[in-house]
Design an enzyme around this catalytic site. Structure first.
Site, PDB file in Angstrom:
ATOM      1  N   HIS A  73      50.679  37.718  43.405  1.00 14.84           N
ATOM      2  CA  HIS A  73      51.286  38.893  44.037  1.00 14.84           C
ATOM      3  C   HIS A  73      50.313  40.072  43.931  1.00 14.84           C
ATOM      4  O   HIS A  73      49.668  40.244  42.886  1.00 14.84           O
ATOM      5  CB  HIS A  73      52.587  39.224  43.312  1.00 14.84           C
ATOM      6  N   GLY A 117      52.418  34.503  41.420  1.00 13.99           N
ATOM      7  CA  GLY A 117      53.231  34.173  42.601  1.00 13.99           C
ATOM      8  C   GLY A 117      52.552  33.186  43.526  1.00 13.99           C
ATOM      9  O   GLY A 117      53.207  32.490  44.294  1.00 13.99           O
ATOM     10  N   TYR A 147      60.809  37.193  35.912  1.00 13.21           N
ATOM     11  CA  TYR A 147      60.730  36.334  37.097  1.00 13.21           C
ATOM     12  C   TYR A 147      62.125  36.201  37.709  1.00 13.21           C
ATOM     13  O   TYR A 147      63.139  36.380  37.036  1.00 13.21           O
ATOM     14  CB  TYR A 147      60.151  34.966  36.730  1.00 13.21           C
TER      15      TYR A 147
HETATM   16  O1  YXS Z   1      38.614  46.666  40.974  1.00  9.85           O
HETATM   17  P1  YXS Z   1      38.685  46.287  42.437  1.00  9.85           P
HETATM   18  O2  YXS Z   1      39.225  47.365  43.328  1.00  9.85           O
HETATM   19  O3  YXS Z   1      37.414  45.624  42.935  1.00  9.85           O
HETATM   20  O4  YXS Z   1      39.816  45.129  42.543  1.00  9.85           O
HETATM   21  C1  YXS Z   1      39.684  43.975  41.742  1.00  9.85           C
HETATM   22  C2  YXS Z   1      41.068  43.609  41.255  1.00  9.85           C
HETATM   23  O5  YXS Z   1      41.849  44.731  40.902  1.00  9.85           O
HETATM   24  C3  YXS Z   1      41.653  42.947  42.483  1.00  9.85           C
HETATM   25  N1  YXS Z   1      42.736  42.045  42.129  1.00  9.85           N
HETATM   26  C4  YXS Z   1      44.026  42.266  42.417  1.00  9.85           C
HETATM   27  N2  YXS Z   1      44.623  43.295  43.063  1.00  9.85           N
HETATM   28  C5  YXS Z   1      45.978  43.218  43.189  1.00  9.85           C
HETATM   29  N3  YXS Z   1      46.720  42.201  42.707  1.00  9.85           N
HETATM   30  C6  YXS Z   1      46.150  41.161  42.063  1.00  9.85           C
HETATM   31  N4  YXS Z   1      46.902  40.158  41.640  1.00  9.85           N
HETATM   32  C7  YXS Z   1      44.738  41.169  41.894  1.00  9.85           C
HETATM   33  N5  YXS Z   1      43.838  40.332  41.288  1.00  9.85           N
HETATM   34  C8  YXS Z   1      42.628  40.887  41.455  1.00  9.85           C
HETATM   35  O6  YXS Z   1      40.587  42.219  43.057  1.00  9.85           O
HETATM   36  C9  YXS Z   1      39.336  42.819  42.680  1.00  9.85           C
HETATM   37  C10 YXS Z   1      38.467  41.770  42.010  1.00  9.85           C
HETATM   38  O7  YXS Z   1      39.160  41.429  40.832  1.00  9.85           O
HETATM   39  P2  YXS Z   1      38.354  41.018  39.498  1.00  9.85           P
HETATM   40  O8  YXS Z   1      37.184  41.921  39.335  1.00  9.85           O
HETATM   41  O9  YXS Z   1      39.344  40.925  38.406  1.00  9.85           O
HETATM   42  O10 YXS Z   1      37.830  39.542  39.902  1.00  9.85           O
HETATM   43  P3  YXS Z   1      37.372  38.375  38.894  1.00  9.85           P
HETATM   44  O11 YXS Z   1      36.743  37.365  39.761  1.00  9.85           O
HETATM   45  O12 YXS Z   1      36.616  38.941  37.744  1.00  9.85           O
HETATM   46  O13 YXS Z   1      38.717  37.805  38.283  1.00  9.85           O
HETATM   47  C11 YXS Z   1      39.585  37.099  39.136  1.00  9.85           C
HETATM   48  C12 YXS Z   1      40.971  37.008  38.455  1.00  9.85           C
HETATM   49  C13 YXS Z   1      41.983  36.392  39.437  1.00  9.85           C
HETATM   50  C14 YXS Z   1      40.856  36.136  37.175  1.00  9.85           C
HETATM   51  C15 YXS Z   1      41.406  38.450  38.062  1.00  9.85           C
HETATM   52  O14 YXS Z   1      41.295  39.279  39.198  1.00  9.85           O
HETATM   53  C16 YXS Z   1      42.840  38.487  37.583  1.00  9.85           C
HETATM   54  O15 YXS Z   1      43.157  38.066  36.447  1.00  9.85           O
HETATM   55  N6  YXS Z   1      43.744  38.957  38.494  1.00  9.85           N
HETATM   56  C17 YXS Z   1      45.163  39.041  38.160  1.00  9.85           C
HETATM   57  C18 YXS Z   1      45.785  37.643  38.173  1.00  9.85           C
HETATM   58  C19 YXS Z   1      47.294  37.770  37.872  1.00  9.85           C
HETATM   59  O16 YXS Z   1      47.679  38.099  36.752  1.00  9.85           O
HETATM   60  N7  YXS Z   1      48.100  37.564  38.895  1.00  9.85           N
HETATM   61  C20 YXS Z   1      49.579  37.706  38.798  1.00  9.85           C
HETATM   62  C21 YXS Z   1      49.999  38.867  39.715  1.00  9.85           C
HETATM   63  S1  YXS Z   1      51.732  39.218  39.460  1.00  9.85           S
HETATM   64  C22 YXS Z   1      52.474  37.865  40.182  1.00  9.85           C
HETATM   65  O17 YXS Z   1      51.854  37.107  40.894  1.00  9.85           O
HETATM   66  C23 YXS Z   1      53.920  37.612  39.914  1.00  9.85           C
HETATM   67  C24 YXS Z   1      54.788  38.782  40.218  1.00  9.85           C
HETATM   68  S2  YXS Z   1      54.165  37.099  38.259  1.00  9.85           S
HETATM   69  O18 YXS Z   1      53.713  38.228  37.438  1.00  9.85           O
HETATM   70  O19 YXS Z   1      55.554  36.864  38.092  1.00  9.85           O
HETATM   71  O20 YXS Z   1      53.351  35.948  38.038  1.00  9.85           O
END
Ligand code: YXS
Length: 268
Positions: A73, A117, A147
């Site tokens: 998400h 998500g 969730y």
């Molecule tokens: O800093 P900039 O502007 O370049 O942006 C960064 C991140 O902020 C952005 N980004 C996201 N923006 C919004 N929502 C996200 N989920 C998201 N994930 C990343 O993308 C740019 C590059 O991210 P960066 O530097 O972290 O990339 P990386 O290659 O070092 O790492 C990739 C990840 C996916 C490991 C890392 O971005 C990460 O851990 N992202 C969050 C993953 C996560 O926790 N997703 C759950 C979202 S909440 C959801 O899905 C549900 C509601 S729940 O919570 O119930 O599961």
């Protein structure tokens, strides 16, 4: 003040159709294919276009070689201030319903990591084909987010309770071989065979009677989605969820992500 520019949905996905197989490629690498409203609308629009063009099967994928299939998400779009972050009208929930009721098989083809998500998204597809780079993590406890009950049912429809609890309570990514062993994925194939293997199955399915496939998919959906729950129980669960999304911990989870630091949860 000028409105922030929002790219039209179609710019976050790429679509092609070959011999009745529609392919949707997630294309927002700058945000690791985070499931923003724009990207999700792009998926929905593509599904409708494929149906109009007579497709029989859809493959949902990320760009070849992408390390992150989808970061889940779009956290920047998660509502705060006492609004249910996974309410019925949430763009992600809308797209999950669209895929689950879409009258043809949708196959998730996974190379790279799947987060939050996006795990619910690939589980809402009819089957998953993955390669050895695939990992899967469900991460609400990283944000302090409650969730939603429908989402939990998606997991309960696929996996044993002990595995669901381990994934939700650790938020740790499970590797492709474990995902295969646990039954998350249908097939685990070598990286260089992922596309061929997936498209072979898709094209094979596309030769089958589409009306029969569509009704069997809908029968299986209604049979698995139908879980009676007493109104009072549902209202109690919603009250419990509201306590969570109104908590300081949820705000801390979001702030920590935005500030690129680890959250400190205090249990209130
Ligand atoms: O800093 P900039 O502007 O370049 O942006 C960064 C991140 O902020 C952005 N980004 C996201 N923006 C919004 N929502 C996200 N989920 C998201 N994930 C990343 O993308 C740019 C590059 O991210 P960066 O530097 O972290 O990339 P990386 O290659 O070092 O790492 C990739 C990840 C996916 C490991 C890392 O971005 C990460 O851990 N992202 C969050 C993953 C996560 O926790 N997703 C759950 C979202 S909440 C959801 O899905 C549900 C509601 S729940 O919570 O119930 O599961």
């Amino acid at each position: 003040m000028s409105e922030p520019f929002v790219a039209p949905p179609e710019s976050f996905v790429e679509t092609t159709i070959v011999d009745k197989v529609g392919i949707i490629t997630l294309k927002n690498p700058a945000k690791r294919n985070a499931l923003s409203e724009g990207l999700l609308d792009g998926i929905t629009d593509a599904l409708h276009a494929f149906a109009a063009e007579g497709a029989r099967v859809v493959v949902l994928r990320a760009d070849a070689g992408t390390r992150v299939w989808s970061a889940g998400h779009d956290i920047s779009e998660l509502p705060r201030g006492g609004v249910d972050p996974l309410r019925y009208a949430d763009p992600l929930e809308r797209t999950l319903r669209e895929i689950r009721s879409f009258p043809m098989p949708v196959i998730a083809m996974v190379h790279g990591s799947v987060w939050g998500g996006a795990f619910d998204l690939v589980l809402s597809c009819d089957m998953i084909v993955a390669d050895s780079t695939a990992t899967f993590a469900i991460t609400p406890v990283n944000l302090g987010l409650p969730y939603n009950t429908t989402g939990l049912l998606h997991f309960l429809g696929r996996l044993p309770l002990n595995l669901i609890k381990e994934m939700f309570f650790t938020a740790s990514p499970i590797k492709a071989d474990v995902a295969m062993q646990w039954g998350v994925v249908n097939h685990l194939v070598p990286e260089d065979q992922l596309e061929t293997f997936t498209l072979d199955i898709a094209h094979h399915m596309a030769t089958k009677a589409p009306l029969a496939v569509a009704v069997i998919k809908e029968q299986l959906r209604v049979l698995t989605d139908f879980q009676p729950i007493a109104a009072q129980v549902f209202e109690r669960i919603q009250d419990m969820r509201r306590t969570v999304y109104e908590s300081a911990d949820y705000q801390e989870g979001i702030s920590a992500f935005e500030e690129k630091r680890k959250p400190v949860f205090r249990g209130h």
